[in-house]
Design a protein around this motif. Structure first.
Motif, short mmCIF file in Angstrom:
data_model
loop_
_atom_site.label_atom_id
_atom_site.label_comp_id
_atom_site.label_asym_id
_atom_site.label_seq_id
_atom_site.Cartn_x
_atom_site.Cartn_y
_atom_site.Cartn_z
N ARG A 56 43.59 42.08 6.76
CA ARG A 56 43.03 43.14 5.95
C ARG A 56 43.33 42.98 4.58
N ARG A 57 44.56 43.15 4.17
CA ARG A 57 44.79 42.93 2.71
C ARG A 57 44.36 41.70 2.04
N PHE A 58 44.35 40.67 2.62
CA PHE A 58 43.87 39.57 2.21
C PHE A 58 42.29 39.63 1.97
N MET A 59 41.53 40.10 2.92
CA MET A 59 40.16 40.41 2.40
C MET A 59 40.00 41.37 1.29
N HIS A 60 40.90 42.41 0.96
CA HIS A 60 40.61 43.37 -0.05
C HIS A 60 41.08 42.35 -1.45
N ARG A 61 42.04 41.68 -1.13
CA ARG A 61 42.41 40.87 -2.55
C ARG A 61 41.37 39.90 -2.87
N ALA A 62 40.69 39.43 -1.85
CA ALA A 62 39.79 38.28 -1.94
C ALA A 62 38.59 38.77 -2.65
N VAL A 63 37.95 39.88 -1.89
CA VAL A 63 36.78 40.62 -2.23
C VAL A 63 36.85 40.89 -3.72
N ARG A 64 38.13 41.47 -4.21
CA ARG A 64 38.00 42.15 -5.26
C ARG A 64 38.15 41.09 -6.31
N THR A 65 38.59 39.91 -5.75
CA THR A 65 38.97 38.82 -6.99
C THR A 65 37.53 38.22 -7.21
N VAL A 66 36.36 38.05 -6.25
CA VAL A 66 35.31 37.49 -6.30
C VAL A 66 34.26 38.63 -7.03
N ALA A 67 34.50 39.83 -6.81
CA ALA A 67 33.80 40.66 -7.45
C ALA A 67 34.04 40.85 -9.07
N GLU A 68 35.33 40.72 -9.33
CA GLU A 68 35.83 40.59 -10.87
C GLU A 68 35.17 39.42 -11.42
N LEU A 232 33.63 22.16 -1.82
CA LEU A 232 33.69 23.53 -2.51
C LEU A 232 34.83 23.41 -3.55
N GLU A 233 34.81 24.11 -4.55
CA GLU A 233 36.10 24.28 -5.31
C GLU A 233 36.94 25.48 -5.02
N LEU A 234 38.12 25.04 -4.46
CA LEU A 234 39.19 26.21 -3.98
C LEU A 234 39.62 26.91 -5.18
N LEU A 235 39.77 28.04 -5.02
CA LEU A 235 40.62 28.79 -6.03
C LEU A 235 42.12 28.88 -5.82
N GLY A 236 42.90 28.98 -6.91
CA GLY A 236 44.22 28.87 -6.71
C GLY A 236 44.87 30.04 -6.06
N PRO A 237 45.63 30.29 -5.20
CA PRO A 237 46.64 28.66 -4.98
C PRO A 237 46.11 27.71 -3.78
N GLY A 238 44.93 27.92 -3.58
CA GLY A 238 44.34 27.03 -2.28
C GLY A 238 44.51 27.48 -1.03
N VAL A 239 44.71 26.91 -0.09
CA VAL A 239 44.93 27.21 1.42
C VAL A 239 46.34 27.48 1.51
N ILE A 240 46.87 28.64 2.10
CA ILE A 240 47.95 29.14 1.80
C ILE A 240 48.38 30.17 3.01
N PRO A 241 49.49 30.19 3.65
CA PRO A 241 49.72 31.37 4.64
C PRO A 241 49.07 32.81 4.13
N THR A 243 49.82 35.84 3.60
CA THR A 243 50.43 36.74 2.83
C THR A 243 50.76 36.25 1.44
N GLY A 244 50.67 34.99 1.04
CA GLY A 244 50.91 34.20 -0.01
C GLY A 244 49.71 34.12 -0.97
N TRP A 245 48.48 34.52 -0.40
CA TRP A 245 47.59 34.31 -1.34
C TRP A 245 47.40 35.39 -2.40
N ARG A 246 47.66 35.15 -3.64
CA ARG A 246 47.52 36.19 -4.80
C ARG A 246 48.40 37.42 -4.10
N PRO A 247 49.29 37.18 -3.92
CA PRO A 247 50.25 38.54 -3.27
C PRO A 247 50.19 39.61 -4.09
N GLU A 248 50.26 40.89 -3.51
CA GLU A 248 50.52 42.07 -4.31
C GLU A 248 51.72 42.63 -3.83
N ALA A 249 52.25 43.73 -4.29
CA ALA A 249 53.62 44.23 -3.88
C ALA A 249 53.87 44.39 -2.67
#
Length: 270
Positions: A56-68, A232-241, A243-249
């Protein structure tokens, strides 16, 4: 938008992944058969609840990233039972005019989506009752709200591991490829997938429990997950566990609790 005139019948004799997931998230929209399987898997794989929350948190971060990045249209397939904040709230929190279509094949999701998924006045939030395997029907219903000639963010979060690889069956890699092919350049794919790589023994037990309940479950290696993003062009940091995809606190804190055997990635179609 529902895609049918009559409400489909809810089958409470067998567990459904969306309702099992709902139980892990602390929801109330599940049945005893779902809770039984959710508890059984949690006993075998202690990361299940942590994984659901991390997704769920990944979805939030990813959606915010592409919306921005400027995306204003979102198609969320396998949305599951609404849990706040949901995708439309995140997207419309960045840009109120965003249009969101949720799609799922579980009748209980249909019922709750119609009651709970209300978007901003400037944008729109709709629901399509359709199966991910029926590409033409699902995209036709999505096109009632979205302009598919313009970029769309396709969200497949915690969905692909419920679909198989067989060419004469689900052919999940082929299926994802067809969805991506139907999207306009500038679109994004947001995807997460359970893997055996990070906790093989627990995931093997969870897979057996799912299969014993009649629910397909297909954990995949990182190589197989990368295949979803071919071309496709992967956004950093790529395919990753996950919790590590552009993690927040909160994600950094969750990493200290232990492994979450889920890979995640976001990629752009050029």
């Amino acid at each position: 938008m529902t895609g049918s005139d009559a409400a489909p019948r809810i089958d409470t004799s067998r567990p459904h992944p969306a309702r099992v997931y709902d139980w892990w998230l602390g929801g109330k929209d599940n049945y005893p058969v779902d809770e039984e399987l959710a508890r059984r898997i949690l006993a075998l794989d202690s990361t299940a609840v942590r994984g659901a929350r991390a997704n769920r948190r990944f979805m939030h971060r990813a959606v915010r990233t592409v919306a921005e990045a400027g995306i204003r249209q979102f198609l969320d397939i396998g949305t599951g039972i609404p849990t706040e904040p949901n995708l439309h709230q995140v997207a419309q929190g960045v840009a109120a005019e965003s249009k969101v279509v949720y799609a799922d094949n579980d009748p209980i999701v249909l019922r709750h989506a119609q009651a709970l998924l209300h978007g901003s006045a400037e944008g729109s939030t709709d629901y399509a009752h359709a199966d991910v395997r029926d590409i033409d029907t699902l995209l036709a219903r999505a096109a009632e709200t979205l302009d598919l000639t313009r970029p769309v963010a396709l969200s497949l979060v915690a969905l692909t591991h419920y679909l198989g690889d067989e060419p004469d069956g689900d052919d999940i890699h082929g299926l994802v490829g067809k969805y991506v092919a139907a999207l306009a350049p500038g679109s994004y794919l947001i995807l997460s997938q359970v893997t055996p790589d990070l906790n093989p023994e627990a995931i093997a037990k969870a897979k057996a429990a799912f299969q014993a309940s009649g629910t397909a479950f297909h954990p995949r290696s990182i190589t197989e997950v990368y295949r979803f993003f071919e071309g496709l062009e992967l956004l950093g940091p790529g395919v990753i566990p996950v919790t590590g995809w552009r993690p927040e606190a909160e994600d950094v804190a969750a990493q200290a609790e232990g492994v979450v055997p889920v890979y995640a990635g976001v990629a752009r179609k050029n």
